[in-house]
Design a protein around this motif. Structure first.
Motif, short mmCIF file in Angstrom:
data_model
loop_
_atom_site.label_atom_id
_atom_site.label_comp_id
_atom_site.label_asym_id
_atom_site.label_seq_id
_atom_site.Cartn_x
_atom_site.Cartn_y
_atom_site.Cartn_z
N TYR A 22 0.74 -1.55 0.19
CA TYR A 22 0.22 -0.45 0.32
C TYR A 22 0.77 1.46 -0.20
CZ TYR A 22 -3.45 3.07 1.65
OH TYR A 22 -3.91 4.27 1.80
N LEU A 23 2.47 0.88 1.11
CA LEU A 23 2.42 2.59 0.70
C LEU A 23 3.48 2.43 -0.54
CD1 LEU A 23 4.68 2.32 4.95
CD2 LEU A 23 2.54 3.79 3.63
N GLN A 24 3.94 0.94 -1.44
CA GLN A 24 4.09 1.35 -2.19
C GLN A 24 4.01 2.03 -4.19
OE1 GLN A 24 5.74 -2.22 -2.64
NE2 GLN A 24 7.92 -2.48 -1.83
N GLU A 25 2.03 1.51 -3.22
CA GLU A 25 1.01 2.39 -4.12
C GLU A 25 1.59 3.53 -4.31
OE1 GLU A 25 -2.66 0.39 -3.95
OE2 GLU A 25 -1.51 -2.05 -4.14
N LEU A 26 1.12 4.54 -2.91
CA LEU A 26 1.30 5.42 -2.52
C LEU A 26 2.67 6.58 -3.26
CD1 LEU A 26 -0.74 6.09 1.03
CD2 LEU A 26 -1.68 6.27 -0.95
N GLY A 27 3.47 6.02 -3.57
CA GLY A 27 4.46 6.62 -3.92
C GLY A 27 5.67 6.88 -2.91
N VAL A 28 5.74 6.13 -1.63
CA VAL A 28 5.72 6.55 -0.61
C VAL A 28 7.91 5.83 -0.54
CG1 VAL A 28 6.54 6.08 2.08
CG2 VAL A 28 4.14 6.25 1.17
N PRO A 29 9.09 7.31 -0.75
CA PRO A 29 9.55 6.70 -0.79
C PRO A 29 10.36 5.26 0.34
CG PRO A 29 9.92 8.42 0.33
CD PRO A 29 8.40 7.97 -0.68
N PHE A 30 11.24 4.33 0.43
CA PHE A 30 11.42 3.86 1.05
C PHE A 30 10.74 2.42 1.69
CE2 PHE A 30 14.64 7.14 1.06
CZ PHE A 30 15.95 6.17 -0.01
N LEU A 71 -0.90 13.62 4.67
CA LEU A 71 -0.33 14.50 2.68
C LEU A 71 -0.01 13.21 2.30
CD1 LEU A 71 2.46 16.27 4.75
CD2 LEU A 71 0.04 17.42 3.65
N THR A 72 -0.30 12.01 2.32
CA THR A 72 0.05 11.47 1.28
C THR A 72 -1.35 10.64 0.76
OG1 THR A 72 0.92 9.38 2.62
CG2 THR A 72 2.85 10.40 1.74
N ALA A 73 -1.69 9.70 1.65
CA ALA A 73 -3.02 8.58 1.54
C ALA A 73 -4.16 9.83 1.50
CB ALA A 73 -3.42 8.14 2.48
N GLU A 74 -4.35 10.96 2.34
CA GLU A 74 -5.52 11.35 1.90
C GLU A 74 -5.20 12.77 1.63
OE1 GLU A 74 -8.59 10.22 3.17
OE2 GLU A 74 -7.77 8.36 3.99
N LYS A 75 -4.19 13.26 0.59
CA LYS A 75 -4.36 14.46 0.20
C LYS A 75 -5.13 15.23 -0.13
CE LYS A 75 -0.94 16.72 -2.53
NZ LYS A 75 0.47 16.26 -3.57
N ASP A 76 -5.85 13.91 -1.51
CA ASP A 76 -7.51 14.99 -2.23
C ASP A 76 -8.01 15.67 -0.78
OD1 ASP A 76 -5.95 15.30 -4.27
OD2 ASP A 76 -6.40 13.09 -5.17
N SER A 77 -8.73 14.82 0.09
CA SER A 77 -9.75 15.06 0.58
C SER A 77 -9.32 15.83 1.95
CB SER A 77 -10.01 13.91 1.64
OG SER A 77 -9.28 13.40 1.89
#
Length: 87
Positions: A22-30, A71-77
């Motif tokens: 899930y973190l990888q899908e969000l583009g979270v580094p490392f 700031l990652t998973a819920e950024k748009d909302s």
């Protein structure tokens, strides 16, 4: 609040591969390094909050994880919630 962090941390630790994906899908580094760190912080931080141990330190760490989640998973909302109400 501590119980909620404990339960979510336990769930993430129990499904660490899914959480890492899930973190990888969000583009979270490392993501593969951060996943166990974040899950462990929620798990241990939740326990500490419940028993009253290192509450200020754990609260700061948990605050950081929640800001990161916003700031990652819920950024748009999250950003949309600050927009002025339309007509």
């Amino acid at each position: 609040m501590g119980q909620a962090f404990f339960l979510t941390g336990r769930g993430k630790l129990g499904n660490l591969e899914t959480f890492t994906g899930y973190l990888q899908e969000l583009g979270v580094p490392f993501a593969s390094a951060q996943a166990p760190l974040l899950a462990g912080l929620e798990f241990v931080g939740g326990i500490c909050l419940v028993i009253g141990l290192l509450t200020r330190l754990m609260s700061l760490g948990l605050l950081g994880t929640m800001v990161g989640a916003l700031l990652t998973a819920e950024k748009d909302s999250f950003i949309g919630s600050w927009a002025p109400a339309g007509e």
